[in-house]
Design a protein around this motif. Structure first.
Motif, mmCIF file in Angstrom:
data_model
loop_
_atom_site.group_PDB
_atom_site.id
_atom_site.type_symbol
_atom_site.label_atom_id
_atom_site.label_comp_id
_atom_site.label_asym_id
_atom_site.label_seq_id
_atom_site.Cartn_x
_atom_site.Cartn_y
_atom_site.Cartn_z
ATOM 1 N N MET A 56 4.494 -7.071 -8.758
ATOM 2 C CA MET A 56 6.171 -7.174 -8.428
ATOM 3 C C MET A 56 5.997 -6.624 -7.156
ATOM 4 S SD MET A 56 8.350 -5.930 -11.665
ATOM 5 C CE MET A 56 7.906 -4.387 -11.803
ATOM 6 N N LEU A 57 5.360 -5.545 -6.569
ATOM 7 C CA LEU A 57 5.667 -4.967 -5.507
ATOM 8 C C LEU A 57 5.479 -6.065 -4.255
ATOM 9 C CD1 LEU A 57 4.614 -1.276 -5.950
ATOM 10 C CD2 LEU A 57 6.984 -2.030 -5.550
ATOM 11 N N THR A 58 4.206 -6.754 -4.542
ATOM 12 C CA THR A 58 3.782 -7.661 -3.609
ATOM 13 C C THR A 58 4.552 -8.507 -3.338
ATOM 14 O OG1 THR A 58 1.267 -7.059 -4.166
ATOM 15 C CG2 THR A 58 2.097 -9.049 -2.829
ATOM 16 N N LEU A 59 5.234 -9.248 -4.492
ATOM 17 C CA LEU A 59 6.160 -10.124 -4.413
ATOM 18 C C LEU A 59 7.466 -9.957 -3.703
ATOM 19 C CD1 LEU A 59 8.955 -11.467 -5.874
ATOM 20 C CD2 LEU A 59 7.222 -13.085 -4.616
ATOM 21 N N ALA A 60 7.879 -8.609 -3.924
ATOM 22 C CA ALA A 60 9.122 -8.031 -3.365
ATOM 23 C C ALA A 60 8.977 -7.522 -1.865
ATOM 24 C CB ALA A 60 9.393 -6.706 -4.135
ATOM 25 N N LEU A 61 7.729 -7.287 -1.665
ATOM 26 C CA LEU A 61 7.507 -7.095 -0.135
ATOM 27 C C LEU A 61 7.554 -8.510 0.381
ATOM 28 C CD1 LEU A 61 7.016 -5.410 2.552
ATOM 29 C CD2 LEU A 61 4.565 -5.630 1.748
ATOM 30 N N GLN A 62 7.031 -9.487 0.054
ATOM 31 C CA GLN A 62 7.121 -10.663 0.660
ATOM 32 C C GLN A 62 8.589 -11.426 0.595
ATOM 33 O OE1 GLN A 62 4.552 -12.909 -2.284
ATOM 34 N NE2 GLN A 62 2.841 -12.780 -0.864
ATOM 35 N N HIS A 63 9.370 -11.191 -0.129
ATOM 36 C CA HIS A 63 10.656 -11.496 -0.261
ATOM 37 C C HIS A 63 11.517 -10.712 0.534
ATOM 38 C CE1 HIS A 63 14.540 -12.758 -1.743
ATOM 39 N NE2 HIS A 63 14.977 -11.595 -2.218
ATOM 40 N N LEU A 64 11.334 -9.568 0.815
ATOM 41 C CA LEU A 64 11.992 -8.647 1.933
ATOM 42 C C LEU A 64 11.468 -9.095 3.297
ATOM 43 C CD1 LEU A 64 13.919 -6.088 2.531
ATOM 44 C CD2 LEU A 64 11.773 -4.842 2.863
ATOM 45 N N VAL A 115 -1.671 3.844 0.509
ATOM 46 C CA VAL A 115 -2.569 3.855 -0.286
ATOM 47 C C VAL A 115 -2.593 2.475 -1.296
ATOM 48 C CG1 VAL A 115 -2.447 6.315 -0.909
ATOM 49 C CG2 VAL A 115 -0.851 4.816 -1.933
ATOM 50 N N ALA A 116 -2.188 1.350 -0.846
ATOM 51 C CA ALA A 116 -2.150 0.313 -1.534
ATOM 52 C C ALA A 116 -2.476 -0.904 -0.705
ATOM 53 C CB ALA A 116 -0.787 -0.337 -2.224
ATOM 54 N N GLU A 117 -3.696 -1.348 -0.612
ATOM 55 C CA GLU A 117 -4.405 -2.246 0.347
ATOM 56 C C GLU A 117 -3.399 -3.750 0.307
ATOM 57 O OE1 GLU A 117 -6.124 -4.327 3.391
ATOM 58 O OE2 GLU A 117 -5.852 -2.023 3.137
ATOM 59 N N PRO A 118 -3.260 -4.240 -0.849
ATOM 60 C CA PRO A 118 -2.387 -5.588 -0.815
ATOM 61 C C PRO A 118 -1.173 -5.305 -0.010
ATOM 62 C CG PRO A 118 -3.462 -5.202 -2.895
ATOM 63 C CD PRO A 118 -3.438 -3.768 -2.370
ATOM 64 N N LEU A 119 -0.518 -4.300 -0.096
ATOM 65 C CA LEU A 119 0.654 -4.345 0.787
ATOM 66 C C LEU A 119 0.418 -4.037 2.410
ATOM 67 C CD1 LEU A 119 3.104 -1.797 -1.424
ATOM 68 C CD2 LEU A 119 2.914 -4.459 -1.379
ATOM 69 N N ALA A 120 -0.632 -3.303 2.472
ATOM 70 C CA ALA A 120 -0.863 -3.153 3.811
ATOM 71 C C ALA A 120 -1.532 -4.333 4.585
ATOM 72 C CB ALA A 120 -2.231 -1.961 4.044
ATOM 73 N N ALA A 121 -2.144 -5.217 3.730
ATOM 74 C CA ALA A 121 -2.599 -6.319 4.208
ATOM 75 C C ALA A 121 -1.467 -7.483 4.629
ATOM 76 C CB ALA A 121 -3.477 -7.240 3.311
ATOM 77 N N LEU A 122 -0.303 -7.302 3.672
ATOM 78 C CA LEU A 122 1.073 -8.218 4.058
ATOM 79 C C LEU A 122 1.628 -7.663 5.221
ATOM 80 C CD1 LEU A 122 2.659 -8.816 0.627
ATOM 81 C CD2 LEU A 122 2.016 -10.394 2.316
ATOM 82 N N LEU A 123 1.617 -6.406 5.495
ATOM 83 C CA LEU A 123 2.335 -5.956 6.693
ATOM 84 C C LEU A 123 1.638 -6.405 7.933
ATOM 85 C CD1 LEU A 123 3.392 -2.321 5.217
ATOM 86 C CD2 LEU A 123 4.788 -4.522 5.864
ATOM 87 N N ARG A 124 0.208 -6.278 7.912
ATOM 88 C CA ARG A 124 -0.756 -6.466 9.090
ATOM 89 C C ARG A 124 -0.437 -8.273 9.210
ATOM 90 N NH1 ARG A 124 -4.647 -3.329 6.504
ATOM 91 N NH2 ARG A 124 -5.753 -5.349 5.599
ATOM 92 N N ALA A 125 -0.329 -9.018 8.149
ATOM 93 C CA ALA A 125 -0.423 -10.469 8.259
ATOM 94 C C ALA A 125 0.935 -10.719 9.171
ATOM 95 C CB ALA A 125 -0.390 -11.326 7.116
ATOM 96 N N GLY A 126 1.944 -9.926 8.942
ATOM 97 C CA GLY A 126 3.205 -10.423 9.692
ATOM 98 C C GLY A 126 3.107 -9.729 11.196
#
Length: 203
Positions: A56-64, A115-126
């Motif tokens: 949910m958090l990964t999708l929510a960050l993508q949506h933001l 502490v959540a690498e998937p979120l960090a990866a999303l932020l880095r990708a942008g």
């Protein structure tokens, strides 16, 4: 006839509910149960799309990120390099209630990403997308003679990003007003593009 469900719209609806829970109660309060209640859905309906809080958090960050990108694109009506950079910087700052909401949620995601690498990866990708846009506008301004030819567009793009990010928290906590922030943006852009001469007063 069977009811047609727009699954992408449903996911965005859930993502919006995640954002509201984060803003109201903090990241630790995000759960399938809390989000389902906020979204006005059953837990089973939410679980149809997400098996875990992390999904949910990964999708929510993508949506933001998409929501902010679309707003910046819609606001970018001035096609000059200076105008586009001004819009890109101002639209990322929490200068109105919608953007303050996004900033609060974004800061929560940033803290979680430690502490959540998937979120960090999303932020880095942008980041490369933003930096390439800034650098591209600076190069276009150099080609038009609006920015000095010896300016390092890549380094200045990184500085613009760091400058904008550095303003977010002071604005959220009330250290800078919207007017203060807008003036700082103009000052920073003026450093790159040159400040116009003040009109001479009459004798």
């Amino acid at each position: 006839m069977p009811k047609i469900v727009d699954h992408e719209t449903r996911r965005r609806h859930i993502a919006d509910a995640v954002h509201r829970v984060i803003d109201a109660k903090g990241m630790d309060s995000v759960s399938l149960r809390e989000v389902a209640a906020e979204a006005g859905m059953s837990m089973g309906a939410v679980q149809h799309y997400f098996a875990s809080k992390d999904e949910m958090l990964t999708l929510a960050l993508q949506h933001l990120n998409t929501r902010i990108s679309l707003r910046v694109a819609a606001a970018a009506h001035d096609g000059t390099p200076l105008g586009l950079l001004r819009v890109a910087l101002l639209e990322l700052l929490p200068l109105g209630e919608e953007r303050r909401f996004e900033a609060r949620v974004g800061l929560a995601f940033l803290a979680r990403s430690v502490v959540a690498e998937p979120l960090a990866a999303l932020l880095r990708a942008g980041l490369p997308i933003v930096l390439d846009f800034y650098a591209g506008q600076l190069r276009a301004a150099q080609a038009a003679g609006q920015v000095a030819a010896d300016v390092d567009a890549v380094k200045e793009a990184a500085m613009l990003f760091a400058f904008a990010q550095g303003l977010v928290n002071p604005i959220v906590i009330g250290h800078y007003t919207a007017e203060d922030a807008a003036a700082l943006v103009e000052h920073q852009l003026g450093r790159l593009f040159g400040r116009p001469q003040a009109p001479s007063g009459g004798a």
